[in-house]
Scaffold this motif. Structure first.
Motif, mmCIF file in Angstrom:
data_model
loop_
_atom_site.group_PDB
_atom_site.id
_atom_site.type_symbol
_atom_site.label_atom_id
_atom_site.label_comp_id
_atom_site.label_asym_id
_atom_site.label_seq_id
_atom_site.Cartn_x
_atom_site.Cartn_y
_atom_site.Cartn_z
ATOM 1 N N MET A 275 0.697 -1.576 0.299
ATOM 2 C CA MET A 275 0.184 -0.192 0.193
ATOM 3 C C MET A 275 0.554 1.743 -0.273
ATOM 4 N N LYS A 276 0.418 2.598 -0.830
ATOM 5 C CA LYS A 276 1.202 3.708 -0.398
ATOM 6 C C LYS A 276 -0.252 4.771 -0.807
ATOM 7 N N VAL A 277 0.001 5.216 0.668
ATOM 8 C CA VAL A 277 -1.228 6.550 0.639
ATOM 9 C C VAL A 277 -1.278 7.368 -0.425
ATOM 10 N N LYS A 278 -1.853 7.202 -1.087
ATOM 11 C CA LYS A 278 -2.789 8.475 -2.260
ATOM 12 C C LYS A 278 -2.404 10.131 -1.977
ATOM 13 N N LYS A 279 -2.795 10.788 -1.454
ATOM 14 C CA LYS A 279 -2.472 11.690 -0.263
ATOM 15 C C LYS A 279 -3.096 12.000 0.912
#
Length: 180
Positions: free
Chosen positions: A1-5
């Motif tokens: 997972m990578k934070v979108k914003k």
């Protein structure tokens, strides 16, 4: 997972209406959403609140909670007042100086502009006591490259010594400006 914003950043305020009006007047932020409940959805605690969301530009949302049944707001007495702040970017020095002029005209104390070499900024407090910063980027690609090249060495040195590494001292000692 990578934070979108960052979806939103939320702080407590002393007075919802005052907060909306202040951020509209000085920072041109408009109210986009208000939510009020008698019970906290995440915890189930019976604690009435007003939760407001302000448009901070480019999809950024600054939110506040007013909590009338809680003890008055305080701050972390163990953290210097200059440490915790919200920095917001503006496009030009002229915009930043115009904001400073509006704030000072209404008796709000403003510190700066402070020259951080890669950006210049002003500092002030909102009516709830949150420290805010308006910043204008002034860094060059060369400056940013120099900082990128030393970031991990700085972290390692700090981790071992807890003393400020001097890899980027040029940012505040005037030596970079002297070379130009």
């Amino acid at each position: 997972m990578k934070v979108k914003k960052i979806h939103h950043v939320a702080y407590r305020c002393k007075d919802t209406k005052q907060t909306i009006e202040w951020y509209r007047k000085y920072l041109n932020m408009e109210l986009v959403l208000a939510i009020a409940e008698d019970q906290v959805p995440s915890t189930g605690a019976p604690d009435p609140y007003m939760h407001i969301f302000l448009d901070a530009g480019n999809g950024n949302i600054l939110a506040f909670f007013e909590l009338p049944n809680q003890a008055p707001m305080g701050r972390d007495a163990n953290t210097p007042i200059w440490t915790q702040h919200l920095a917001m970017e503006v496009d030009t020095m002229e915009e930043m100086l115009e904001a400073k002029k509006r704030l000072e005209a209404d008796g709000i104390e403003v510190i700066g502009p402070t020259d951080h070499t890669i950006f210049k900024s002003i500092y002030f407090f909102d009516p709830s006591g949150h420290r805010l910063e308006l910043a204008v980027n002034t860094g060059t690609p060369e400056m940013m490259k120099k900082l990128d090249e030393v970031k991990w060495a700085m972290i390692e040195e700090w981790d071992h010594t807890k003393k400020a590494p001097k890899h980027a001292a040029w940012m505040h000692d005037g030596s970079y400006a002297a070379k130009q």
